[in-house]
Scaffold this motif. Structure first.
Motif, PDB file in Angstrom:
ATOM      1  N   VAL A 269      -8.463  18.090 -14.867  1.00  0.00           N
ATOM      2  CA  VAL A 269      -8.339  17.563 -13.511  1.00  0.00           C
ATOM      3  C   VAL A 269      -6.863  17.304 -13.221  1.00  0.00           C
ATOM      4  CG1 VAL A 269      -8.898  15.656 -11.966  1.00  0.00           C
ATOM      5  CG2 VAL A 269     -10.630  16.536 -13.552  1.00  0.00           C
ATOM      6  N   TYR A 270      -6.393  17.809 -12.095  1.00  0.00           N
ATOM      7  CA  TYR A 270      -5.022  17.571 -11.631  1.00  0.00           C
ATOM      8  C   TYR A 270      -5.083  16.752 -10.345  1.00  0.00           C
ATOM      9  CZ  TYR A 270      -4.075  21.664 -14.594  1.00  0.00           C
ATOM     10  OH  TYR A 270      -4.007  22.552 -15.633  1.00  0.00           O
ATOM     11  N   GLY A 271      -4.133  15.861 -10.178  1.00  0.00           N
ATOM     12  CA  GLY A 271      -4.080  15.089  -8.945  1.00  0.00           C
ATOM     13  C   GLY A 271      -2.664  14.728  -8.557  1.00  0.00           C
ATOM     14  N   HIS A 272      -2.426  14.666  -7.270  1.00  0.00           N
ATOM     15  CA  HIS A 272      -1.171  14.082  -6.792  1.00  0.00           C
ATOM     16  C   HIS A 272      -1.438  13.353  -5.485  1.00  0.00           C
ATOM     17  CE1 HIS A 272      -0.723  17.951  -4.480  1.00  0.00           C
ATOM     18  NE2 HIS A 272      -0.219  17.131  -3.579  1.00  0.00           N
ATOM     19  N   ALA A 273      -0.616  12.362  -5.219  1.00  0.00           N
ATOM     20  CA  ALA A 273      -0.771  11.553  -4.016  1.00  0.00           C
ATOM     21  C   ALA A 273       0.562  10.912  -3.693  1.00  0.00           C
ATOM     22  CB  ALA A 273      -1.840  10.479  -4.214  1.00  0.00           C
ATOM     23  N   PHE A 274       0.769  10.614  -2.414  1.00  0.00           N
ATOM     24  CA  PHE A 274       2.012  10.011  -1.939  1.00  0.00           C
ATOM     25  C   PHE A 274       1.813   8.519  -1.693  1.00  0.00           C
ATOM     26  CE2 PHE A 274       2.516  14.459  -1.107  1.00  0.00           C
ATOM     27  CZ  PHE A 274       3.849  14.698  -1.332  1.00  0.00           C
ATOM     28  N   LYS A 275       2.916   7.803  -1.769  1.00  0.00           N
ATOM     29  CA  LYS A 275       2.884   6.375  -1.470  1.00  0.00           C
ATOM     30  C   LYS A 275       3.455   6.159  -0.075  1.00  0.00           C
ATOM     31  CE  LYS A 275       4.481   1.835  -3.051  1.00  0.00           C
ATOM     32  NZ  LYS A 275       5.158   1.088  -4.146  1.00  0.00           N
ATOM     33  N   PRO A 276       2.618   5.780   0.872  1.00  0.00           N
ATOM     34  CA  PRO A 276       3.098   5.597   2.236  1.00  0.00           C
ATOM     35  C   PRO A 276       3.758   4.231   2.430  1.00  0.00           C
ATOM     36  CG  PRO A 276       0.772   5.116   2.157  1.00  0.00           C
ATOM     37  CD  PRO A 276       1.181   5.515   0.744  1.00  0.00           C
ATOM     38  N   VAL A 277       4.358   4.055   3.571  1.00  0.00           N
ATOM     39  CA  VAL A 277       4.908   2.746   3.929  1.00  0.00           C
ATOM     40  C   VAL A 277       3.766   1.756   4.013  1.00  0.00           C
ATOM     41  CG1 VAL A 277       6.133   1.449   5.701  1.00  0.00           C
ATOM     42  CG2 VAL A 277       6.800   3.791   5.200  1.00  0.00           C
ATOM     43  N   ALA A 278       3.967   0.576   3.434  1.00  0.00           N
ATOM     44  CA  ALA A 278       2.924  -0.450   3.443  1.00  0.00           C
ATOM     45  C   ALA A 278       2.651  -0.889   4.878  1.00  0.00           C
ATOM     46  CB  ALA A 278       3.354  -1.638   2.600  1.00  0.00           C
ATOM     47  N   ARG A 279       1.387  -1.093   5.159  1.00  0.00           N
ATOM     48  CA  ARG A 279       0.980  -1.602   6.472  1.00  0.00           C
ATOM     49  C   ARG A 279       0.340  -2.965   6.291  1.00  0.00           C
ATOM     50  NH1 ARG A 279       1.055   2.182  10.528  1.00  0.00           N
ATOM     51  NH2 ARG A 279       1.455   4.320   9.844  1.00  0.00           N
ATOM     52  N   VAL A 280       0.685  -3.869   7.165  1.00  0.00           N
ATOM     53  CA  VAL A 280       0.161  -5.236   7.081  1.00  0.00           C
ATOM     54  C   VAL A 280      -0.984  -5.385   8.061  1.00  0.00           C
ATOM     55  CG1 VAL A 280       0.714  -7.679   7.270  1.00  0.00           C
ATOM     56  CG2 VAL A 280       2.440  -6.072   6.444  1.00  0.00           C
ATOM     57  N   ALA A 281      -2.118  -5.802   7.558  1.00  0.00           N
ATOM     58  CA  ALA A 281      -3.258  -6.038   8.440  1.00  0.00           C
ATOM     59  C   ALA A 281      -2.967  -7.220   9.368  1.00  0.00           C
ATOM     60  CB  ALA A 281      -4.504  -6.312   7.609  1.00  0.00           C
ATOM     61  N   VAL A 282      -3.462  -7.141  10.605  1.00  0.00           N
ATOM     62  CA  VAL A 282      -3.283  -8.230  11.559  1.00  0.00           C
ATOM     63  C   VAL A 282      -4.156  -9.399  11.122  1.00  0.00           C
ATOM     64  CG1 VAL A 282      -3.540  -8.942  13.955  1.00  0.00           C
ATOM     65  CG2 VAL A 282      -2.761  -6.623  13.402  1.00  0.00           C
ATOM     66  N   ALA A 283      -3.530 -10.523  10.847  1.00  0.00           N
ATOM     67  CA  ALA A 283      -4.248 -11.702  10.378  1.00  0.00           C
ATOM     68  C   ALA A 283      -3.381 -12.917  10.666  1.00  0.00           C
ATOM     69  CB  ALA A 283      -4.532 -11.593   8.876  1.00  0.00           C
ATOM     70  N   PRO A 284      -3.996 -14.135  10.725  1.00  0.00           N
ATOM     71  CA  PRO A 284      -3.185 -15.335  10.945  1.00  0.00           C
ATOM     72  C   PRO A 284      -2.065 -15.480   9.930  1.00  0.00           C
ATOM     73  CG  PRO A 284      -5.516 -15.834  11.157  1.00  0.00           C
ATOM     74  CD  PRO A 284      -5.434 -14.433  10.639  1.00  0.00           C
ATOM     75  N   GLU A 285      -2.330 -15.101   8.656  1.00  0.00           N
ATOM     76  CA  GLU A 285      -1.318 -15.134   7.616  1.00  0.00           C
ATOM     77  C   GLU A 285      -1.406 -13.844   6.814  1.00  0.00           C
ATOM     78  OE1 GLU A 285      -1.512 -18.550   5.154  1.00  0.00           O
ATOM     79  OE2 GLU A 285      -1.346 -19.975   6.811  1.00  0.00           O
ATOM     80  N   SER A 286      -0.254 -13.246   6.482  1.00  0.00           N
ATOM     81  CA  SER A 286      -0.228 -12.011   5.702  1.00  0.00           C
ATOM     82  C   SER A 286       0.863 -12.121   4.647  1.00  0.00           C
ATOM     83  CB  SER A 286       0.055 -10.793   6.602  1.00  0.00           C
ATOM     84  OG  SER A 286      -0.953 -10.673   7.590  1.00  0.00           O
ATOM     85  N   ALA A 287       0.553 -11.633   3.454  1.00  0.00           N
ATOM     86  CA  ALA A 287       1.521 -11.651   2.349  1.00  0.00           C
ATOM     87  C   ALA A 287       2.053 -10.241   2.150  1.00  0.00           C
ATOM     88  CB  ALA A 287       0.858 -12.153   1.069  1.00  0.00           C
ATOM     89  N   VAL A 288       3.365 -10.103   2.109  1.00  0.00           N
ATOM     90  CA  VAL A 288       4.007  -8.801   1.944  1.00  0.00           C
ATOM     91  C   VAL A 288       5.032  -8.903   0.824  1.00  0.00           C
ATOM     92  CG1 VAL A 288       5.303  -6.957   3.075  1.00  0.00           C
ATOM     93  CG2 VAL A 288       3.749  -8.389   4.419  1.00  0.00           C
TER      94      VAL A 288
END
Length: 304
Positions: A269-288
């Motif tokens: 099995v071969y695999g590759h994937a990219f790491k996108p820019v992190a997206r912050v979910a809309v919420a009263p408080e978010s940790a980044v």
């Protein structure tokens, strides 16, 4: 991140997996690992991005020849070596101190061993033939995600569920416990990649059939490829008759389609994937995370 026990491969004994991970290959990586690394390296031609830096995950198991092929493909890229097992670090350091690895041959010079990666991670994380031996693959993929830079990518390979199907059949016919743990389907690997935060995973597979002239030769090579990590494997020492019985079972796998040689299938099995820019979910408080915040500030508000 650590996955729950229920989400781990149900047949892998984590103690046995840890023991195998600490064992250095006696005579270098197996031929199969090097061949898979060569084929995976060839797939890099379809990746348009040119990494500024890359890291090799556990190259003693993954293959030093495969490492050299990636280094040749990206001669200007800084090279890092990651070895998560402290017991293997001295052997790995010795391997990269050998005369064949010279600054004259590799423009980027010797790899940087076991140190900190560039801030934000590397543009390419290379992990050859290791994931199928991990007791907690979701946690390992999450660790790889943290080590890949935004817009960077992961390349990995491992064994799929059709591996050793002939040997499994022989064991079942004799009423023996499984000869190895169950291997994960490539679609499940893809789901784990997405769950860890990777994007655009591409999975594919092929089957490689290895043949041997004698059961002794087959058994010797199989022992270089891994150990039986199955929780239900035979729990005690085998008796005197075990080895002759096993060799007889292997001899029974001789195939007319392969000139009477013993033949075993390996699903790769071969695999590759990219790491996108992190997206912050809309919420009263978010940790980044700090690294993710820097990336978002460079690119604009999340979601734009």
């Amino acid at each position: 991140m650590s996955s729950s026990p229920a989400s781990r491969p149900p047949t892998i004994d984590p103690v046995a997996a840890s023991r195998w991970a600490r064992q250095a290959p006696a005579d270098g990586a197996p031929w199969l690992h090097e061949e898979v690394g060569r084929r995976m390296q060839d797939r890099l031609q379809w990746i348009k991005a040119t990494p500024r830096h890359w890291a090799d995950w556990s190259p003693l198991h993954g293959g030093l020849e495969a490492h050299a092929l990636v280094a040749q493909r990206y001669p200007q890229a800084a090279t890092f070596v990651l070895e998560p097992e402290p017991a293997l670090q001295p052997r790995t350091a010795d391997a990269f101190a050998a005369p064949w690895w010279s600054a004259k041959r590799w423009r980027a010079g010797r790899p940087r061993l076991f140190g900190d990666l560039p801030e934000g991670g590397v543009d390419l994380l290379w992990a050859n033939m290791g994931l199928h031996m991990a007791a907690d693959p979701e946690a390992l993929i999450a660790q790889w995600h943290r080590q890949v830079a935004t817009d960077g990518f992961l390349m990995f390979s491992g064994l799929g569920p059709d591996t050793l199907m002939e040997l499994r059949g022989a064991y079942q016919a004799r009423g023996w416990p499984e000869p190895t743990h169950a291997f994960t389907d490539m679609h499940d690997w893809g789901d784990m990649l997405v769950h860890a935060g990777f994007a655009e995973p591409v999975m594919d597979m092929e089957r490689i059939v290895l043949t041997w002239g004698t059961p002794e030769a087959a058994l010797a090579e199989l022992r270089t490829l891994g150990r039986n990590l199955h929780l239900g494997r035979f729990p005690a020492l085998r008796g005197r008759q075990w080895r002759p019985q096993l060799l007889q079972a292997l001899a029974g796998l001789a195939s007319p389609a392969h000139d009477g040689r013993i033949a075993l299938t390996f699903e790769i099995v071969y695999g590759h994937a990219f790491k996108p820019v992190a997206r912050v979910a809309v919420a009263p408080e978010s940790a980044v995370g700090l690294a993710d915040m820097r990336q978002m500030l460079r690119r604009g508000r999340p979601g734009t």
